[in-house]
Write a protein that holds these residues in place. Structure first.
Motif, PDB file in Angstrom:
ATOM      1  N   VAL A 234       0.873  -1.179   0.000  1.00 30.72           N
ATOM      2  CA  VAL A 234       0.000   0.000   0.000  1.00 30.72           C
ATOM      3  C   VAL A 234       0.910   1.229   0.000  1.00 30.72           C
ATOM      4  O   VAL A 234       1.953   1.223   0.655  1.00 30.72           O
ATOM      5  CB  VAL A 234      -0.884   0.045   1.281  1.00 30.72           C
ATOM      6  CG1 VAL A 234      -1.904   1.167   1.195  1.00 30.72           C
ATOM      7  CG2 VAL A 234      -1.559  -1.278   1.545  1.00 30.72           C
ATOM      8  N   ALA A 237      -0.784   5.722   2.746  1.00 30.73           N
ATOM      9  CA  ALA A 237      -1.955   5.165   3.422  1.00 30.73           C
ATOM     10  C   ALA A 237      -2.118   5.717   4.831  1.00 30.73           C
ATOM     11  O   ALA A 237      -1.151   6.046   5.506  1.00 30.73           O
ATOM     12  CB  ALA A 237      -1.811   3.650   3.493  1.00 30.73           C
ATOM     13  N   ALA A 284     -13.001   1.451   7.260  1.00 28.04           N
ATOM     14  CA  ALA A 284     -12.672   1.641   5.835  1.00 28.04           C
ATOM     15  C   ALA A 284     -13.162   3.000   5.349  1.00 28.04           C
ATOM     16  O   ALA A 284     -12.475   3.689   4.590  1.00 28.04           O
ATOM     17  CB  ALA A 284     -13.281   0.518   5.001  1.00 28.04           C
ATOM     18  N   LYS A 289      -6.157   2.487   5.418  1.00 29.60           N
ATOM     19  CA  LYS A 289      -5.765   1.454   4.436  1.00 29.60           C
ATOM     20  C   LYS A 289      -4.870   0.389   5.077  1.00 29.60           C
ATOM     21  O   LYS A 289      -4.639  -0.663   4.521  1.00 29.60           O
ATOM     22  CB  LYS A 289      -4.982   2.112   3.284  1.00 29.60           C
ATOM     23  CG  LYS A 289      -5.850   2.932   2.334  1.00 29.60           C
ATOM     24  CD  LYS A 289      -6.403   2.025   1.241  1.00 29.60           C
ATOM     25  CE  LYS A 289      -7.116   2.784   0.162  1.00 29.60           C
ATOM     26  NZ  LYS A 289      -8.326   3.452   0.624  1.00 29.60           N
ATOM     27  N   ASN A 309     -10.194  -4.262   1.291  1.00 26.60           N
ATOM     28  CA  ASN A 309      -8.832  -3.931   0.819  1.00 26.60           C
ATOM     29  C   ASN A 309      -7.992  -3.188   1.864  1.00 26.60           C
ATOM     30  O   ASN A 309      -7.356  -2.181   1.584  1.00 26.60           O
ATOM     31  CB  ASN A 309      -8.884  -3.086  -0.463  1.00 26.60           C
ATOM     32  CG  ASN A 309      -9.154  -3.969  -1.654  1.00 26.60           C
ATOM     33  OD1 ASN A 309      -8.915  -5.182  -1.601  1.00 26.60           O
ATOM     34  ND2 ASN A 309      -9.660  -3.385  -2.717  1.00 26.60           N
ATOM     35  N   ILE A 310      -8.041  -3.708   3.094  1.00 29.85           N
ATOM     36  CA  ILE A 310      -7.224  -3.113   4.168  1.00 29.85           C
ATOM     37  C   ILE A 310      -6.103  -4.109   4.502  1.00 29.85           C
ATOM     38  O   ILE A 310      -6.368  -5.294   4.748  1.00 29.85           O
ATOM     39  CB  ILE A 310      -8.075  -2.825   5.427  1.00 29.85           C
ATOM     40  CG1 ILE A 310      -9.143  -1.778   5.116  1.00 29.85           C
ATOM     41  CG2 ILE A 310      -7.199  -2.347   6.583  1.00 29.85           C
ATOM     42  CD1 ILE A 310     -10.108  -1.501   6.261  1.00 29.85           C
TER      43      ILE A 310
END
Length: 561
Positions: A234, A237, A284, A289, A309-310
């Motif tokens: 990531v 974030a 979220a 993230k 999507n974390i």
């Protein structure tokens, strides 16, 4: 020594089981003997050519090291007088992080020299007075011996050359590469005011395999594990740090649920799932993230984190969690829920990289000049660097880590006081010469103690030479050093452990310098430890607490035969 008149032993002063020792013979000389045992144990580990000790502690863990601080920490010393020496050595470790062995050796030698004076009939108080005078004189002269200071502003090369002698005494032969790594890491985390340098900001991660030449410095933090979920990388974030478990809360009481039909059965766990989904949806939606978990991560929680999507990383050490919060500028939360903007941190890069076959997770902030650096981003520039160490065995990696730890502590000491004195035993020999001259000018009985103190200081160059070149050669080297120190401008001559010429070298030419502050503390603490052992005239030991010992069974107690 005065004649000891025997006493009638029928007077009982203490309860049964007490030990009572008094007088020069029983207390003082016994204490000196115990301290000498301890000092002889670690003196062979002194200097670049020091021998390693193989220790197995009470938990069965194996150590192979020549670091006196580790040896003393893992060997459980029970003798009360030797414990005084251990405490002085630990005080040196806490204050300076280096020169712990010097304290043990010097204190042991001072007590060995005092034994001769006590046997000759001097009173311990005369010896103590002489030692204190000599210590004050030595510290006064030490201030005059400084020949070099750490230049400002700091550069990688100047820091590395200042570190080399400290690291060489632990890892001789690797000092160039290790000092370069430590200097690089220290400069990465150096605050605008160098006096606020925090040793905690330089971390070490050990990865088995490869060789030391493959080691490197990584800005930010490295963890030796992969993220828990599917998301491995990531950038830019928002980060939330939770110290609690990411899982469904378990109730404290047990309950019984009666299910009457299939619909109730299907809906039974749905409530929990919806509640958990609601929590992670809030997280979220707040823009997070990356989640750092300080405890376990449940399977259901992981399912929802992957869906949103974390990325999630488990960090079980509370020290690492604290450091990580400093890197990402986040507040650790004890409850699961969306963090407020002040509580959330920020990280530029969260990625999984492979180092020597092991996959590790790196969290770092981009520094100015790197591609993708955004000066307006929310994250501060990182103040943590990680040295990724590579090596063949776990013991070797542990020893390298201890050498790096010493190097970082030397930097901290030098940033407080940048003055340095010649190393390689040159400073101690010069101090011995000057204290000897001071003792010759004194009147009364204290002069004998002052002169013994000066010959005690000689142990440092002698032990360096003995560990490197052997006992017979060491005597010759020390004699040559005395001759060179008598000449004008000879204060910088020290022991050449490689014996390239005649076993002596000029410390300043070879850039062998020691921190003045560490040296000063070592001399002060060693003298204090020696004086406190000499000032004891009785030992009273009570019976150890605890019930009767468990009888030893022969074989296994539950065997049938």
């Amino acid at each position: 020594m005065s004649l000891k008149v025997p006493k009638a032993n029928n007077i009982q002063l203490f309860k049964d089981g007490y030990k009572y020792l008094q007088g020069i013979d029983e207390a003082v000389l016994r204490n000196i003997q115990a301290v000498n045992e301890l000092s002889d144990l670690v003196r062979t580990s002194f200097g670049p050519n020091g021998r390693s000790k193989l220790l197995i502690n009470h938990l069965g863990r194996l150590f192979v090291t020549s670091d006196a601080a580790t040896i003393i920490r893992e060997v459980e010393v029970v003798h009360p007088a030797a414990k005084l020496l251990v405490m002085a050595s630990q005080a040196q470790e806490a204050e300076m992080g280096d020169a712990t062995n010097t304290v043990l050796i010097l204190a042991g030698e001072l007590l060995k020299k005092s034994e001769q004076l006590l046997v000759m009939g001097l009173h311990p108080s005369e010896v103590i007075k002489g030692y204190e005078l000599a210590c004050t004189k030595a510290l006064e002269e030490l201030e005059k011996l400084t020949t070099f200071s750490l230049p400002s502003p700091l550069t990688s090369s100047s820091l590395a050359s200042a570190l080399k002698p400290a690291i060489a005494s632990k890892q001789y032969g690797y000092e160039d590469s290790l000092s370069a790594l430590v200097a690089e890491a220290a400069l990465v985390v150096m605050p605008p005011n160098p006096k606020n340098f925090n040793v905690d900001n330089v971390r070490v991660v050990k990865i088995m395999g490869g060789s030391l030449s493959a080691s490197k410095v990584v800005q930010g933090m490295v963890f030796g594990r992969e993220p828990e979920g599917m998301i491995k990388k990531v950038t830019k974030a928002k980060v939330a740090v939770f110290t609690s478990a990411l899982d469904i809360a378990q109730t404290e009481t047990k309950g019984t649920v009666l299910l009457k039909n299939a619909d109730e059965m299907l809906n039974f766990t749905r409530g929990e799932e919806q509640h958990l989904e609601k929590i992670f949806k809030e997280i979220a939606d707040s823009g997070v993230k990356v989640i750092i978990a300080g405890s376990s991560v449940g399977e259901l929680a992981l399912h929802y984190l992957n869906r949103f999507n974390i990325a999630v990383l488990k960090v079980l050490s509370k020290f690492d969690l604290r450091r990580l919060c400093r890197v990402v500028n986040a507040t650790p939360l004890a409850r699961i829920g969306a963090p407020t903007p002040e509580e959330a941190g920020f990280v530029d890069v969260f990625e999984t990289v492979e180092i020597g076959g092991d996959r590790v997770t790196v969290l770092r902030q981009l520094s100015p000049g790197e591609p993708g650096f955004d000066p307006t981003s929310g994250g501060e520039k990182t103040r943590t660097a990680t040295i990724v160490l590579r090596g063949a065995t776990a013991n070797h990696l542990d020893d390298l880590e201890r050498a790096i730890d010493d190097g970082v502590n030397v930097i901290k000491a030098l940033l407080k006081d940048p003055r340095m004195v010649p190393g390689a035993g040159a400073t101690e020999l010069e101090l011995a010469k000057r204290v000897e001259a001071y003792g010759s000018g004194l009147k009364g009985l204290v002069q004998h103690a002052v002169k013994k103190y000066s010959s005690g200081l000689e142990i440092v160059p002698r032990q360096l030479a003995e560990n490197a070149l052997g006992g017979a050669m060491a005597n010759e080297v020390v004699s040559r050093l005395w001759a060179k120190h008598e000449e004008k401008g000879g204060a910088e001559w020290g022991v050449d452990v490689e014996a390239e010429t005649d076993g002596t070298l000029k410390a300043s030419q070879h850039k062998i310098y020691d921190s003045l502050a560490a040296k000063s503390w070592a001399i002060r603490l060693a003298t204090e430890a020696a004086v406190s052992v000499l000032s004891v005239d009785s030992i009273i030991m009570s019976k150890p607490a605890g019930g009767p010992k468990i009888p030893q069974q022969s074989g296994n107690w539950d065997d049938d035969d």
